[in-house]
Scaffold this active site. Sequence first.
Site, mmCIF file in Angstrom:
data_model
loop_
_atom_site.group_PDB
_atom_site.id
_atom_site.type_symbol
_atom_site.label_atom_id
_atom_site.label_comp_id
_atom_site.label_asym_id
_atom_site.label_seq_id
_atom_site.Cartn_x
_atom_site.Cartn_y
_atom_site.Cartn_z
ATOM 1 N N LYS A 39 -31.487 43.742 4.897
ATOM 2 C CA LYS A 39 -31.848 42.422 4.410
ATOM 3 C C LYS A 39 -31.761 41.407 5.534
ATOM 4 O O LYS A 39 -30.714 41.248 6.171
ATOM 5 C CB LYS A 39 -30.941 41.997 3.255
ATOM 6 C CG LYS A 39 -31.312 40.640 2.657
ATOM 7 C CD LYS A 39 -30.474 40.320 1.444
ATOM 8 C CE LYS A 39 -29.120 39.761 1.776
ATOM 9 N NZ LYS A 39 -29.176 38.389 2.354
ATOM 10 N N ASP A 66 -35.272 38.065 2.590
ATOM 11 C CA ASP A 66 -34.611 37.308 1.527
ATOM 12 C C ASP A 66 -34.717 35.809 1.831
ATOM 13 O O ASP A 66 -33.760 35.189 2.290
ATOM 14 C CB ASP A 66 -33.155 37.758 1.435
ATOM 15 C CG ASP A 66 -32.351 36.995 0.401
ATOM 16 O OD1 ASP A 66 -32.956 36.475 -0.552
ATOM 17 O OD2 ASP A 66 -31.114 36.927 0.551
ATOM 18 N N LYS A 68 -36.205 33.666 -0.628
ATOM 19 C CA LYS A 68 -36.164 32.990 -1.933
ATOM 20 C C LYS A 68 -37.249 31.912 -2.043
ATOM 21 O O LYS A 68 -36.957 30.737 -2.256
ATOM 22 C CB LYS A 68 -34.777 32.392 -2.182
ATOM 23 C CG LYS A 68 -33.633 33.414 -2.125
ATOM 24 C CD LYS A 68 -32.296 32.732 -2.319
ATOM 25 C CE LYS A 68 -31.150 33.730 -2.309
ATOM 26 N NZ LYS A 68 -30.929 34.317 -0.955
ATOM 27 N N ASP A 71 -41.763 27.139 -4.326
ATOM 28 C CA ASP A 71 -42.639 26.024 -3.987
ATOM 29 C C ASP A 71 -43.823 26.047 -4.944
ATOM 30 O O ASP A 71 -43.861 26.862 -5.872
ATOM 31 C CB ASP A 71 -43.085 26.140 -2.518
ATOM 32 C CG ASP A 71 -43.309 24.783 -1.865
ATOM 33 O OD1 ASP A 71 -43.968 23.929 -2.510
ATOM 34 O OD2 ASP A 71 -42.849 24.571 -0.736
ATOM 35 N N THR A 130 -25.177 34.858 -7.332
ATOM 36 C CA THR A 130 -23.880 35.448 -7.669
ATOM 37 C C THR A 130 -22.710 34.530 -7.313
ATOM 38 O O THR A 130 -21.571 34.825 -7.683
ATOM 39 C CB THR A 130 -23.695 36.809 -6.968
ATOM 40 O OG1 THR A 130 -23.936 36.664 -5.570
ATOM 41 C CG2 THR A 130 -24.648 37.837 -7.543
ATOM 42 N N ARG A 222 -21.104 41.418 4.507
ATOM 43 C CA ARG A 222 -19.890 41.196 5.288
ATOM 44 C C ARG A 222 -18.912 42.362 5.306
ATOM 45 O O ARG A 222 -18.334 42.653 6.360
ATOM 46 C CB ARG A 222 -19.193 39.914 4.794
ATOM 47 C CG ARG A 222 -19.847 38.644 5.313
ATOM 48 C CD ARG A 222 -19.339 37.405 4.602
ATOM 49 N NE ARG A 222 -19.867 37.292 3.252
ATOM 50 C CZ ARG A 222 -19.623 36.253 2.444
ATOM 51 N NH1 ARG A 222 -18.837 35.274 2.842
ATOM 52 N NH2 ARG A 222 -20.163 36.217 1.229
#
Length: 247
Positions: A39, A66, A68, A71, A130, A222
């Site tokens: 990603k 990614d 998002k 518009d 999330t 992470r």
Amino acid sequence: MLMKVCEAKEKLIIALDVDRASRAFSLVERLNPFAGMFKIGMELFYSQGPPVVEGLIRRRGRVFLDLKLHDIPHTVARTSRVLTRLGVAMFNVHAAGGRDMMRAAVESAGEAAAAMGVNRPLVIAVTVLTSINQQAFTRELGLDGSILDRVVAWALLARECGLDGVVASAREAAAIRQACGPDFVIVAPGIRPAGADAGDQKRVMTPSQALAAGASHLVVGRPVIAAPDPVEVARNLLREIEEGNNG
């Protein structure tokens, strides 16, 4: 066993939450045997631009971009063509952008892919982040009802618009799977190996929990890339995913 490992690998998406191409490429070269996709999010893409996507693809990595998109339909349509030509395997839009915007994204991606003679990238819709809990959903976003109800409603709208799936917490995966069927893609971020710190994520699950709930792809960032030994963490994640598949 090899087939099980391959199946587990396809479910794992490693988030390259870094801001330098050199760091991203180093991670990809080490982690490619363990991840079905990588990603690239806003931090890396906005700092390095399209060349980081092209460089990752040259290293035989498959890219989930990614960004998002959210518009007006015309802008999202044109951007979807650009991302398809870039060669990404999957990209996302915001379900909150509505029916016309989502249809424009998937239709334009399909047209661009057909012109190139390649498969269309998966187009999925972001539902509720999330990092958002019920209190923030109600008081800060001003939305009625439960997060679960809104996520399922947006998932159904995305399916109606021809999208391949959604990004959603694994906590909502079972309800989405029931509503949208067995072939609908459910990409679950906020995945943490057992015992890992949740960080700023509010609605998290372990890999085995997420798979049991119905998620098809798991995003882990992470806990892998910040580990002293990212390869060992990724290898352990595949074991957890295999166990989840067999459970």
